[in-house]
Design a protein around this motif. Sequence first.
Motif, PDB file in Angstrom:
ATOM      1  N   ASN A  13     -12.293  20.797  -7.666  1.00  0.00           N
ATOM      2  CA  ASN A  13     -13.667  20.928  -7.193  1.00  0.00           C
ATOM      3  C   ASN A  13     -14.207  22.324  -7.480  1.00  0.00           C
ATOM      4  N   GLN A  14     -15.531  22.458  -7.513  1.00  0.00           N
ATOM      5  CA  GLN A  14     -16.134  23.786  -7.544  1.00  0.00           C
ATOM      6  C   GLN A  14     -15.917  24.416  -6.176  1.00  0.00           C
ATOM      7  N   ARG A  39     -13.040  18.146 -15.534  1.00  0.00           N
ATOM      8  CA  ARG A  39     -13.610  18.445 -14.218  1.00  0.00           C
ATOM      9  C   ARG A  39     -13.256  19.864 -13.767  1.00  0.00           C
ATOM     10  N   ILE A  40     -12.005  20.280 -13.990  1.00  0.00           N
ATOM     11  CA  ILE A  40     -11.573  21.639 -13.648  1.00  0.00           C
ATOM     12  C   ILE A  40     -12.375  22.665 -14.427  1.00  0.00           C
ATOM     13  N   LEU A  41     -12.492  22.449 -15.723  1.00  0.00           N
ATOM     14  CA  LEU A  41     -13.190  23.410 -16.573  1.00  0.00           C
ATOM     15  C   LEU A  41     -14.677  23.496 -16.237  1.00  0.00           C
ATOM     16  N   LEU A  42     -15.300  22.364 -15.956  1.00  0.00           N
ATOM     17  CA  LEU A  42     -16.721  22.385 -15.599  1.00  0.00           C
ATOM     18  C   LEU A  42     -16.945  23.108 -14.270  1.00  0.00           C
ATOM     19  N   ALA A  43     -16.022  22.918 -13.332  1.00  0.00           N
ATOM     20  CA  ALA A  43     -16.129  23.629 -12.055  1.00  0.00           C
ATOM     21  C   ALA A  43     -16.031  25.138 -12.270  1.00  0.00           C
ATOM     22  N   ALA A  72     -19.031  18.367 -22.883  1.00  0.00           N
ATOM     23  CA  ALA A  72     -19.746  18.935 -21.734  1.00  0.00           C
ATOM     24  C   ALA A  72     -19.226  20.328 -21.415  1.00  0.00           C
ATOM     25  N   VAL A  73     -17.937  20.555 -21.648  1.00  0.00           N
ATOM     26  CA  VAL A  73     -17.341  21.862 -21.380  1.00  0.00           C
ATOM     27  C   VAL A  73     -17.918  22.915 -22.321  1.00  0.00           C
ATOM     28  N   HIS A  74     -18.044  22.572 -23.586  1.00  0.00           N
ATOM     29  CA  HIS A  74     -18.631  23.498 -24.557  1.00  0.00           C
ATOM     30  C   HIS A  74     -20.094  23.771 -24.211  1.00  0.00           C
ATOM     31  N   ALA A  75     -20.807  22.724 -23.811  1.00  0.00           N
ATOM     32  CA  ALA A  75     -22.207  22.885 -23.428  1.00  0.00           C
ATOM     33  C   ALA A  75     -22.360  23.770 -22.194  1.00  0.00           C
ATOM     34  N   ALA A  76     -21.340  23.775 -21.328  1.00  0.00           N
ATOM     35  CA  ALA A  76     -21.386  24.608 -20.118  1.00  0.00           C
ATOM     36  C   ALA A  76     -21.070  26.067 -20.412  1.00  0.00           C
TER      37      ALA A  76
END
Length: 373
Positions: free
Chosen positions: A134-135, A188-192, A272-276
């Motif tokens: 989670n974030q 999910r980990i990377l986006l958080a 999505a990770v690259h976009a973030a």
Amino acid sequence: MQLDKKTASTTAMKSGGYYSERTRGAKDVIDNASGMLLDAVAAIPEPPSGQPVRIADYGAADGGTSKQTIRNTVAAIRDRFPDHQIVVTYTDLASNDFSTLFKSMQGLDGQTEHTYLKEFDGVFVHACGIGFHNQLMPDASLSLGFSATAMHYISEKPCEIENHVHMVGAEGTTLKAYADQAAKDWERILLARAHELVPGGRLVFMNFGKDEQGRYLGGTGGVDMFGTFDALWKGLADEGRISQDEYVNASFSQYYRTKKEFSAPLLDTGSAVHAAGLRLISAHTGLVKCPYRAAFDASGGAMSAREFAVSYIPTLRSWSETVFATALGPSRSVDERQAIVDTFYQRYEDLVAADPDGHAMDYVHCYLAIEKV
């Protein structure tokens, strides 16, 4: 019998300082990668005036294995940004032994070395009892994130492994289910972390994985550790000491990713990770030899096979015991559960004492440096 498949319900390190005292290899891994953290400190941007430098240790357990490295990281930050306060956040599951962590980092356990809170002014320490899937921190608030030997845990088991206790022994659709869950969780980990990091912030991760030779924790060419876990646990089922359901329910909620699997969402320009904004700086695998095996080999016969077994089994037990204990049915008493688990690890000890050849828990990690652009 259906048990909760959420990792937070079935996983915890042994408490009271047991984990750090019996897991020297995990500290060796962190110490070997300390230069990566110092490189990250040299690269992170200075916060705006009046704002602190925030760092986080994700999956900190009782804090003992990272204590020296966190101290050295705080020292490097203080040298680079003498006018900024520093906030250190330790994160782990709600079941974590945060009491021991705070005693250790303050030297209240008698181990006063590397107690950075006493050494440096303007350092503040927090804890977060929520898992790293989670974030955990506000957007754009974190300068440096660190995690060691933790993110191989998936958020939940997609299924039980019918004929083994770990994904290294799984096949077919079962293995695919674990791989798919791990890929989803890694994104999910990377986006958080992408949300938490300030622009220019860094991540330094060292995660259990499979290297280019297919080696993994305890599976580096000798007696396979997870294969031994499985054989001994199944032996209890064959004897009727535990049920077939209890055998099956001891599937570890872990997945050992390859370097390619770790790197994929960071290198894919359409992800999505690259976009973030996350970018891979470096990735490499490394093997750290089991310190207990090394001590036995170096003793030149002065250490007996039994003494080696007695020193070795607790490092396995420190992180695996709750998996087997929680696999046992809820109708069993606490004493009955403990007796079964004690028998299980005693049999492992006896096995090693009878023939120590090939027994070792070598560590295989993938080391990652990541930046948010």
